[in-house]
Design an enzyme around this catalytic site. Structure first.
Site, PDB file in Angstrom:
ATOM      1  N   CYS A   1      27.125  22.462  17.356  1.00 19.68           N
ATOM      2  CA  CYS A   1      27.166  21.004  17.513  1.00 19.68           C
ATOM      3  C   CYS A   1      27.957  20.603  18.742  1.00 19.68           C
ATOM      4  O   CYS A   1      27.728  19.546  19.306  1.00 19.68           O
ATOM      5  CB  CYS A   1      27.819  20.360  16.293  1.00 19.68           C
TER       6      CYS A   1
ATOM      7  N   ASN B   1      33.007  27.729   9.882  1.00 19.47           N
ATOM      8  CA  ASN B   1      31.810  28.167  10.595  1.00 19.47           C
ATOM      9  C   ASN B   1      32.112  28.728  11.985  1.00 19.47           C
ATOM     10  O   ASN B   1      31.324  29.482  12.523  1.00 19.47           O
ATOM     11  CB  ASN B   1      30.809  27.010  10.714  1.00 19.47           C
TER      12      ASN B   1
ATOM     13  N   SER C   1      23.769  25.177   1.912  1.00 19.73           N
ATOM     14  CA  SER C   1      22.608  24.925   2.758  1.00 19.73           C
ATOM     15  C   SER C   1      21.769  26.186   2.863  1.00 19.73           C
ATOM     16  O   SER C   1      22.261  27.242   3.249  1.00 19.73           O
ATOM     17  CB  SER C   1      23.072  24.491   4.144  1.00 19.73           C
TER      18      SER C   1
HETATM   19  C1  LIG Z   1      25.670  24.509   8.955  1.00 15.85           C
HETATM   20  C2  LIG Z   1      26.810  23.860   8.289  1.00 15.85           C
HETATM   21  C3  LIG Z   1      26.692  22.577   7.725  1.00 15.85           C
HETATM   22  C4  LIG Z   1      25.443  21.749   7.861  1.00 15.85           C
HETATM   23  O1  LIG Z   1      24.366  22.234   7.121  1.00 15.85           O
HETATM   24  P1  LIG Z   1      22.880  21.748   7.513  1.00 15.85           P
HETATM   25  O2  LIG Z   1      22.020  22.217   6.403  1.00 15.85           O
HETATM   26  O3  LIG Z   1      22.560  22.396   8.822  1.00 15.85           O
HETATM   27  O4  LIG Z   1      22.925  20.261   7.615  1.00 15.85           O
HETATM   28  C5  LIG Z   1      27.782  22.047   7.071  1.00 15.85           C
HETATM   29  N1  LIG Z   1      28.934  22.741   6.956  1.00 15.85           N
HETATM   30  C6  LIG Z   1      29.092  23.963   7.479  1.00 15.85           C
HETATM   31  C7  LIG Z   1      30.372  24.684   7.292  1.00 15.85           C
HETATM   32  C8  LIG Z   1      28.036  24.561   8.166  1.00 15.85           C
HETATM   33  O5  LIG Z   1      28.197  25.782   8.687  1.00 15.85           O
END
Ligand SMILES: *Cc1c(COP(=O)(O)O)cnc(C)c1O
Length: 392
Positions: free
Chosen positions: A327, A153, A201
């Site tokens: 985060c 990410n 997600s």
């Molecule tokens: C955004 C993200 C998550 C968390 O997803 P949510 O739906 O916001 O809890 C987990 N892993 C990665 C790689 C992400 O980019």
């Protein structure tokens, strides 16, 4: 171009598409039935969920009964890791993951360490790539789970998931991948990848927040995540969030349908931005891999500046970007991902992540390149270190 609102933070979240919203709306008002009810309005909700499940399954090469809807990507990661750990603990208590995972994976692994599990955090190279050879060497007789993210990410690096899947399969170890960033950007076929569990997600691919899904290959041992009713085959109880599930499926269908066009556009914006930053701004470093990289991801470190100041100055110009992962902003710890690829604390602090999405245009990049070099220069002029270097 005027200083409008330019959104360059699609790795943090994306806007809900109009068509997605429209698909969701009936399930708030007219079609509000509880999917567990037997009368027709309940059955309509049930049918909507099962259609969503079939659609998601079809897109990733899974069977509908292998798809479980969850409350988020984080929940899917938690479930996959804790669920596989506790279901397999009689066989062993060793887990392999990487040092660049999202906190949803890292903190879950740390929690398991406090409960007697052992976790190996694999290092990555300067581009953020995991080595399949190193991964294979880390496997022990008591290894029960491998969890490696599909794409990062922060720096956008895409891992050799098929190769890792082949190793995991050969050794008979459950393989989970956090594909939250990959979904909607990369065509994924779980049957070809030898992935046993995959997290996604919805809000990362233009769907609503607060809904995700976990693919669980049939036969994979996994404890239930939420105890209660019989929803999600009794493994994730609680009345389903019907509109959100419908929205997730609709968003994934659109992403799948438009993927080639979407990627072509994002890659053009990305590569142009990388090229122009490297050409117009000295003392920069591109973080992540140049080719094995998410289509919309640009991540640079700028020597002699603070990423947070850079973000504030960009915000004043109407540009929303990120200095690492959402985060970690607000805390002074530099990104664990940037440290893992070998950056010093200082360099890691001076980083900027720009993540493009569907709505971005070339004109917005024009504007970015109009303001960014100036902002970087102004911030550097406040740095005594930069003064020394620039005098040479
Ligand atoms: C955004 C993200 C998550 C968390 O997803 P949510 O739906 O916001 O809890 C987990 N892993 C990665 C790689 C992400 O980019």
């Amino acid at each position: 171009m005027s200083t409008g609102n330019i959104y360059f933070d699609h790795a943090a979240t994306t806007p809900v598409k109009r068509e997605v919203l429209e698909a969701m709306l009936p399930y708030f008002e007219e079609k509000y039935g509880n999917p567990s009810s037997v009368y027709s309005i309940g059955r309509a909700s049930k049918k909507a969920i099962e259609e969503a499940r079939e659609s998601v399954a079809g897109i990733i090469g899974a069977e509908p009964r292998e798809i479980y809807f969850t409350g988020s990507g984080t929940e899917a990661d938690n479930w996959a890791i804790k669920g596989a750990a506790y279901a397999n603990m009689k066989k062993g208590k060793h887990i392999i993951t990487t040092s660049i995972e999202h906190h949803a994976v890292l903190h879950t692994c740390q929690y398991l360490e406090s409960d007697g599990f052992e976790v190996t955090y694999l290092p990555v190279d300067e581009y953020g790539l995991v080595s399949p050879e190193q991964l294979e060497a880390a496997i022990r007789p008591d290894t029960i789970l491998i969890s490696v993210m599909y794409a990062n990410n922060e720096i956008g690096t895409i891992q050799p998931i098929a190769e890792i899947g082949r190793i995991a399969k050969e050794k008979g170890i459950v393989f989970h991948t956090d594909a939250v960033q990959a979904m909607g950007n990369i065509r994924i076929d779980v049957s070809k990848l030898n992935v046993d569990m995959l997290s996604m997600s919805s809000h990362k691919f233009y769907g609503p927040k607060g809904v995700g899904a976990l693919y669980v290959r049939k036969g994979t041992k996994l404890t239930s995540f939420i105890h209660g009713g019989a929803q999600e085959r009794g493994r994730r109880a609680s009345t389903e969030n019907v509109p959100a599930i419908v929205g997730l499926a609709k968003a994934l269908e659109l992403a799948d349908k438009n993927m080639d066009h979407h990627n072509e556009k994002l890659i053009a914006l990305r590569d142009r931005t990388i090229r122009e930053i490297e050409k117009n701004i000295p003392f920069v470093r591109l973080n992540g891999h140049r080719e094995m990289r998410l289509p919309g991801n640009v991540n640079f470190s700028f020597d002699f500046i603070e990423g947070e100041s850079l973000l504030l100055m960009l915000d004043l110009k109407g540009i929303a970007a990120s200095s690492g992962s959402a985060c970690t902003s607000g805390s002074l710890d530099p990104s664990h991902v940037l440290l893992a690829i070998g950056l010093s604390h200082e360099t890691a602090h001076g980083s900027l992540r720009i993540t493009f999405g569907d709505g971005n245009t070339d004109e917005e990049v024009d504007y970015l390149m109009e303001v960014l070099p100036e902002i970087v220069q102004r911030l550097r002029e406040m740095s005594p270190l930069y003064e020394e270097v620039s005098r040479k």
